[in-house]
Design an enzyme around this catalytic site. Structure first.
Site, PDB file in Angstrom:
ATOM      1  CG  HIS A 178      -1.891   1.096   1.272  1.00  0.00           C
ATOM      2  ND1 HIS A 178      -2.020   1.943   2.348  1.00  0.00           N
ATOM      3  CD2 HIS A 178      -2.801   1.514   0.351  1.00  0.00           C
ATOM      4  CE1 HIS A 178      -2.975   2.821   2.108  1.00  0.00           C
ATOM      5  NE2 HIS A 178      -3.460   2.597   0.899  1.00  0.00           N
ATOM      6  CD  GLU A 208      -2.911   2.395  -3.360  1.00  0.00           C
ATOM      7  OE1 GLU A 208      -3.845   3.201  -3.463  1.00  0.00           O
ATOM      8  OE2 GLU A 208      -1.943   2.589  -2.575  1.00  0.00           O
ATOM      9  CG  ASP A 243      -2.670   7.197  -3.312  1.00  0.00           C
ATOM     10  OD1 ASP A 243      -3.725   6.572  -3.486  1.00  0.00           O
ATOM     11  OD2 ASP A 243      -1.943   7.048  -2.291  1.00  0.00           O
ATOM     12  CG  HIS A 273      -3.108   9.637   0.295  1.00  0.00           C
ATOM     13  ND1 HIS A 273      -3.874  10.413   1.132  1.00  0.00           N
ATOM     14  CD2 HIS A 273      -3.807   8.485   0.112  1.00  0.00           C
ATOM     15  CE1 HIS A 273      -4.975   9.761   1.450  1.00  0.00           C
ATOM     16  NE2 HIS A 273      -4.958   8.593   0.853  1.00  0.00           N
ATOM     17  CD  GLU A 329      -6.766   5.677  -4.386  1.00  0.00           C
ATOM     18  OE1 GLU A 329      -6.084   5.016  -3.593  1.00  0.00           O
ATOM     19  OE2 GLU A 329      -7.591   6.552  -4.043  1.00  0.00           O
TER      20      GLU A 329
HETATM   21  O1  G3P Z   1      -6.530   1.916  -3.172  1.00  0.00           O
HETATM   22  C1  G3P Z   1      -6.648   1.469  -1.857  1.00  0.00           C
HETATM   23  C2  G3P Z   1      -6.435   2.596  -0.885  1.00  0.00           C
HETATM   24  O2  G3P Z   1      -5.208   3.206  -1.151  1.00  0.00           O
HETATM   25  C3  G3P Z   1      -7.530   3.601  -0.911  1.00  0.00           C
HETATM   26  O3  G3P Z   1      -7.441   4.555   0.078  1.00  0.00           O
HETATM   27  O4  G3P Z   1      -6.905   6.758   0.948  1.00  0.00           O
HETATM   28  O5  G3P Z   1      -5.240   4.933   1.175  1.00  0.00           O
HETATM   29  O6  G3P Z   1      -5.672   5.990  -1.017  1.00  0.00           O
HETATM   30  P1  G3P Z   1      -6.249   5.592   0.303  1.00  0.00           P
HETATM   31 MG    MG Z   2      -4.486   4.794  -2.429  1.00  0.00          MG
END
Ligand code: G3P
Ligand code: MG
Length: 266
Positions: free
Chosen positions: A16, A43, A45, A58, A118
Site C-alpha cells: 500500500h 498500490e 496514488d 496521496h 489509484e
Molecule cells: O486503493 C486502496 C487505498 O489506497 C484507498 O485509500 O486513501 O489509502 O488511497 P487511500
Molecule cells: Mg491509495
C-alpha cells in the site's frame, strides 16, 4: 451479468502506497522497500501538478508528507521537486523526492513490480487526471508487466479512463459497499471491486465475489485479518506491512499443513 470481464492475475498481497510502514509512502524508496519485502504489486496514488505532470501523492496538500506547504495542484512539478518527501518519515529517507508517474513506471519496470494506480484527483480534476495518467501508461508501461489496474473513488475518473483506454482494467474503489455497487461496477466496466476492509463482512464479500467480481480489501495490516479475508475468497489485500502479512500467510499455511499432518496421524 457477471463482473470482472477483463481477466486479471491479482496477487494476494499488494504493497500500500509502496510499503507505507517501511518507507515514505508514494516514493521510489517505498517501491524498493516493497520489492525487497517480497510483494509482486504495489498500490500508489496519482494526481496532477499545476503544469499537468502526473505525480505520486496521496493528499491534496503536500504538508503531511513533505517539508513544504500548499496544494499540489497549485505547484509545478519543478516546485514539488524541491520538497523533501522522505525526512518526515525518517532521517534515513531525507532527500527523497515526490516522483513523477514516469519515474515510478521506470522503477517498477526495473523491479518487475505490477501496480494498482489509484487516480486521486484534486476537486474538479477527475477526468483530466485520469486522461493524463492513461496517456503516460499508454506511452510508458512496459509490455512485460501485467497491465496496471486503474482505480478511483471518483466515478468520473473511471469513466474517463474507460473512454481513453477501454482495454486497461479498472477497479471500483469504495469505502463501504454501496447498495448500488453492482450498477456502479457495471457502469464503469469494473474488473475488480476494492473495498475498505473495516466495512467488509463475510456476507458483503460473498455478494461481490458471487457476482463475479474479484474483491480487493484495503488496508490490512494484521495477518489474522488477511487470512480471514482471503479465506472468504477475497483476491488480495493492500497492506502497509507486506513483510508481516506475507509472513503471516506463510505461517498460516505451515500451521494448516502441520494441523493436517497431525490429523492424519491422529
Ligand atoms: O486503493 C486502496 C487505498 O489506497 C484507498 O485509500 O486513501 O489509502 O488511497 P487511500
Ligand atoms: Mg491509495
Amino acid at each position: 451479468m457477471t463482473g470482472g470481464s477483463l481477466s486479471l492475475a491479482l496477487p494476494p498481497v499488494i504493497g500500500h502506497r509502496g510499503a507505507a510502514a517501511a518507507a515514505p509512502e508514494n516514493t521510489l524508496a517505498g517501491f524498493r522497500a516493497a520489492g525487497g519485502l517480497g510483494v509482486a504489486w504495489v498500490e500508489f496514488d496519482v494526481r496532477l501538478a499545476a503544469d499537468g505532470t502526473c505525480i505520486l501523492l496521496h493528499d491534496d496538500r503536500v504538508d503531511r508528507t513533505t517539508d513544504g506547504t500548499g496544494e499540489a495542484a497549485q505547484l509545478t512539478f519543478a516546485a514539488l521537486r524541491r520538497l523533501d518527501a522522505g525526512a518526515w518519515f525518517g532521517a534515513a529517507f531525507a532527500g527523497e523526492r515526490i516522483p513523477s508517474l514516469s519515474e515510478a513506471i521506470a522503477l517498477l519496470a526495473m523491479l518487475g513490480l505490477g501496480a494498482n494506480i489509484e487516480i486521486k484527483p484534486a476537486p474538479g480534476a477527475a477526468a483530466a487526471t485520469a486522461r493524463a495518467a492513461v496517456e503516460v501508461v499508454r506511452r510508458e508501461w512496459p509490455a512485460r508487466l501485467p497491465p496496471p489496474l486503474l482505480s478511483s473513488f471518483e466515478r468520473e475518473a473511471l469513466a474517463a479512463a474507460r473512454a481513453a483506454a477501454p482495454d486497461l482494467p479498472r477497479g471500483l474503489l469504495v469505502g463501504d459497499l454501496p447498495a448500488d455497487w453492482q450498477a456502479q461496477a457495471e457502469s464503469i466496466g469494473a474488473a475488480t471491486v476494492n473495498c475498505d476492509q473495516r466495512r467488509l463482512d463475510h456476507a458483503r464479500a460473498r455478494r461481490v465475489i458471487d457476482a463475479g467480481y474479484p474483491l480487493l480489501a484495503y488496508t490490512v495490516n494484521q495477518p489474522e485479518r488477511a487470512r480471514e479475508l482471503l479465506a472468504w475468497g477475497v483476491s488480495g489485500v493492500f497492506t502497509d506491512r507486506p513483510d508481516a502479512i506475507l509472513q503471516g500467510l506463510a505461517d498460516g499455511g505451515s500451521r494448516q499443513t502441520a494441523d493436517a499432518t497431525t490429523d492424519n496421524i491422529g
